[in-house]
Every structure is written in C-alpha cells, then in structure tokens.
Write an enzyme that holds these catalytic residues in place. Sequence first.
Site, PDB file in Angstrom:
ATOM      1  N   SER A  13       0.829  -1.207   0.000  1.00  0.00           N
ATOM      2  CA  SER A  13       0.000   0.000   0.000  1.00  0.00           C
ATOM      3  C   SER A  13       0.867   1.262   0.000  1.00  0.00           C
ATOM      4  O   SER A  13       2.010   1.239   0.453  1.00  0.00           O
ATOM      5  CB  SER A  13      -0.890   0.033   1.246  1.00  0.00           C
ATOM      6  OG  SER A  13      -1.608  -1.167   1.371  1.00  0.00           O
TER       7      SER A  13
HETATM    8  N1  SAH Z   1      -0.608  -5.010   4.125  1.00  0.00           N
HETATM    9  C1  SAH Z   1       0.130  -5.252   2.898  1.00  0.00           C
HETATM   10  C2  SAH Z   1      -0.658  -4.869   1.657  1.00  0.00           C
HETATM   11  C3  SAH Z   1      -1.207  -6.082   1.141  1.00  0.00           C
HETATM   12  S1  SAH Z   1      -2.077  -6.099  -0.370  1.00  0.00           S
HETATM   13  C4  SAH Z   1       1.472  -4.596   2.909  1.00  0.00           C
HETATM   14  O1  SAH Z   1       1.798  -3.871   3.859  1.00  0.00           O
HETATM   15  O2  SAH Z   1       2.244  -4.839   1.987  1.00  0.00           O
HETATM   16  C5  SAH Z   1      -3.319  -7.266   0.124  1.00  0.00           C
HETATM   17  C6  SAH Z   1      -2.850  -8.674   0.396  1.00  0.00           C
HETATM   18  O3  SAH Z   1      -3.997  -9.412   0.783  1.00  0.00           O
HETATM   19  C7  SAH Z   1      -2.259  -9.413  -0.816  1.00  0.00           C
HETATM   20  O4  SAH Z   1      -0.978  -9.847  -0.484  1.00  0.00           O
HETATM   21  C8  SAH Z   1      -3.215 -10.586  -1.014  1.00  0.00           C
HETATM   22  O5  SAH Z   1      -2.551 -11.773  -1.432  1.00  0.00           O
HETATM   23  C9  SAH Z   1      -3.817 -10.744   0.361  1.00  0.00           C
HETATM   24  N2  SAH Z   1      -5.109 -11.428   0.426  1.00  0.00           N
HETATM   25  C10 SAH Z   1      -6.144 -11.399  -0.448  1.00  0.00           C
HETATM   26  N3  SAH Z   1      -7.173 -12.129   0.011  1.00  0.00           N
HETATM   27  C11 SAH Z   1      -6.785 -12.631   1.216  1.00  0.00           C
HETATM   28  C12 SAH Z   1      -7.415 -13.448   2.203  1.00  0.00           C
HETATM   29  N4  SAH Z   1      -8.653 -13.912   2.040  1.00  0.00           N
HETATM   30  N5  SAH Z   1      -6.716 -13.755   3.316  1.00  0.00           N
HETATM   31  C13 SAH Z   1      -5.454 -13.292   3.498  1.00  0.00           C
HETATM   32  N6  SAH Z   1      -4.810 -12.515   2.615  1.00  0.00           N
HETATM   33  C14 SAH Z   1      -5.466 -12.177   1.494  1.00  0.00           C
END
Ligand code: SAH
Length: 208
Positions: free
Chosen positions: A62
């Site tokens: 993000s």
């Molecule tokens: N907090 C992260 C941003 C992540 S983007 C950071 O600091 O980099 C969102 C993430 O959610 C992605 O890596 C994706 O693979 C994950 N994601 C999507 N659906 C999910 C689920 N049901 N459970 C866990 N993770 C999930």
Amino acid sequence: MEPLSGRKESLIKHLKESGYLKTPRVMRAFQEVKRELFIPKGMRQHAYADQPLPIGEGQTISAPHMVAMMTELLEPSKGDRVLEVGAGSGYQAAILSRLVKKVYTVELEKNLAEKASRALEKAGYTNVEIRVGDGSGGWKEHAPFDKVMVTCASPEIPQPLVDQLKEGGIMAIPVGGSWQQELIIGRKKNGKLLKERHGGCVFVPLRH
Ligand code: SAH
C-alpha cells in the site's frame, strides 16, 4: 540521486503536513521501519515515493499515506494484540509491530508470506506471527483481538472478524467492489460494529 534517507525524510514531512501522520508514536514507527526491505530489489529507489508498488503475485504494498492513515485510525497502543488480514509485503505489519504488543497476520499467497516473513526477520521484528491461509475467517487460536486491520477489499465485512474483535475494539477495513472502496472504521459496541466512513480508497480484492 538523493540517498534513500533523504527521500524518507521528505516523505515523512509530506505525510505530517498532509495530516496523515498525526501522533508522535506513529511518526517514530515510520522513522524506524525501512520500507525498502519490504519491496522487490529492483524497485528500492522508489521505496519512499508515496505510491503503491508491485510486490509479485499481482499484489501491491500500500501507499505510505494509506498505511499512515489506517495505522492512526486503529489507535494502536502498547498492549494491543492485532490481527491483520493480507500481510502482503509485511510492511504494514512491521509498522504495527513497533506500536503494539503482538501482530498476527494472515496471507493467502504462500510466496508472499514467506518473503514477508524473511523481511520481518531481517528487520529484527520478532513480535509478528504470519500464517498462510484465508484471513476472512480470522485466526481463532489467538482471538479475541484488540484491533483488526484488513488490507484487502471486501464487498462486506466478514462476520468472523467482528466476532474475533474485543468489545470496544477497532477494525479498519476497505469495503466495496474491485475498483473502488470506502475505508470503514468500526468500533465494537454491544457485539455490533458501529461504522464510520473515512473516504474512498483502492485495495486489491480479498480472495478466497
Ligand atoms: N498489508 C500489505 C498490503 C497487502 S495487499 C502490505 O503492507 O504490503 C493485500 C494482500 O492481501 C495481498 O498480499 C493478497 O494476497 C492478500 N489477500 C487477499 N485475500 C486474502 C485473504 N482472504 N486472506 C489473506 N490474505 C489475502
């Protein structure tokens, strides 16, 4: 080229002036954590641009202003145990780890979970635990949580996350469709989530 340290200072100044960074504790966490550790090597020169960056598997880390905003809204305090859904790069978990007692984070993509885990280890942040799986079911073994932060977007708030939030606890979650969502802050009162809207945002979708 300006060194990363200078760019980091400029970014933090921008986040303060724009009102995303509000409290000294959260500012210190931003000072401490090296965002470059959480992004692919070839993109490290962009570590302190205020933008999301690709981290593989079609996912993104993000933008710093979004991390700042969500972190501030979660009102992190020293004794908190926090659940994050969507570890991604591990950067948001790293920021939270400097502010709370323990972070439990769930990531759907094994590959990303492994990279995040290595980056957190390299940074020396030992109060973060990562599990591979679908985080929409929360993490029952460690519930209830003082705070819950969801960093992927969902059309509705998964009920297990509400159930696993403590009474009085705070949840931050982007709610909406694939392309546009609204950042919702919920506070649990009498078993229900009282919701406040905090404006538009764009996150990758929560998948199952
Ligand atoms: N907090 C992260 C941003 C992540 S983007 C950071 O600091 O980099 C969102 C993430 O959610 C992605 O890596 C994706 O693979 C994950 N994601 C999507 N659906 C999910 C689920 N049901 N459970 C866990 N993770 C999930």
